[in-house]
Design an enzyme around this catalytic site. Sequence first.
Site, PDB file in Angstrom:
ATOM      1  N   HIS A 148       0.854  -1.190   0.000  1.00  0.00           N
ATOM      2  CA  HIS A 148       0.000   0.000   0.000  1.00  0.00           C
ATOM      3  C   HIS A 148       0.880   1.227   0.000  1.00  0.00           C
ATOM      4  CE1 HIS A 148      -1.953   3.273   2.499  1.00  0.00           C
ATOM      5  NE2 HIS A 148      -2.695   3.239   1.415  1.00  0.00           N
ATOM      6  N   SER A 149       0.581   2.198  -0.854  1.00  0.00           N
ATOM      7  CA  SER A 149       1.285   3.481  -0.883  1.00  0.00           C
ATOM      8  C   SER A 149       2.790   3.257  -1.037  1.00  0.00           C
ATOM      9  CB  SER A 149       0.933   4.275   0.372  1.00  0.00           C
ATOM     10  OG  SER A 149       1.225   5.652   0.213  1.00  0.00           O
TER      11      SER A 149
END
Length: 345
Positions: A148-149
């Site tokens: 994520h990210s």
Amino acid sequence: MEEKTANIGNKSGESSDRDNSFVSISNSNNVNNSIGSRSLNGLIRNENSWEEVTIVVPWGTVQGKWWGSRNKQPILALHGWQDNCGTFDRLCPLMPAELPILCIDLPGHGRSSHYPKGMQYFLFWDGICLIRRIVRKFNWKNITLMGHSLGGALSFMYAASFPNDVDKFISIDIAGPTVRNTERLVNNTGLAIDKFLDYEDLALSKVPCYSYQEMVKLVVEAYDGSVDEQCVQILLKRGMETAPQLLDRNGYHFVRDVRLKVSSLAMFTADQVLAYAKKIRCKVLNIRAEPGMNFEYPQVYEEVVETLKQNAKLVIYTKVPGTHHVHLVNPERVAPQINKFLLDP
């Protein structure tokens, strides 16, 4: 709490020839209930189906949460900047119980060791090296990454740097390393270096302490609507600790390395990101949240996805409604796509 040594295998489930003794696992309270996923062979995964992992590295330890069997090669899951591996706590129970997942706290985050004084965090390069260190120690082959990210960007960079070693990677609300304004980065270099050195010399007595409710409120406000209070409480399980007794204060403080705030060094241009995208050969699932992250150059996201399609075996690009932390706030919105991608040959 009983300690035992993990027997971490390669993709075929066999033990690696390399030394695995540097990983220890502490038992957690695994209580089966009806919440979570069930595999075809009857395995159940719920919110308690994990154990704490310690990986010894030259500067200390990398901590993590291992979901599922330790006899199979896991999916390696990587969180976002200034988060921790708790970011996957609500998603993992919805993923196939037969697929183990190792969610790690990146250096300086969560329960993992901070870098010693004198070392800087170059987030992307450090992350690629950390993944490689883990893969080589375990002798893993054809790995699967989920991020994520920042963790998604690290997965992207690793897949580009070692294109023959990655089978699949999943990226949540990021396409590749975030592209920033070059002129502003150049102008802010000196300021960033001074800030890093100031943080390095920050006395423990200067570290602020908060009540639990103050801490929750601070994080909710800092994430600007991306997470709610319930999700913040999940992240704080690994993101805070009681103030040291020597401070003679009541309350808590954040455990992440304050030097992580200096994140602008060693960033990428759009041309660099696109050049790396051309190197990726594996299967890719990219999940874009809407509205999700507000990128400085949003067009680069689409350009990266289109570039991936040139050489990657498969690129699935899907959009779901949600915030940047959609996998934590609304995991049920991303779990079906992730599970299908993982289970499809």
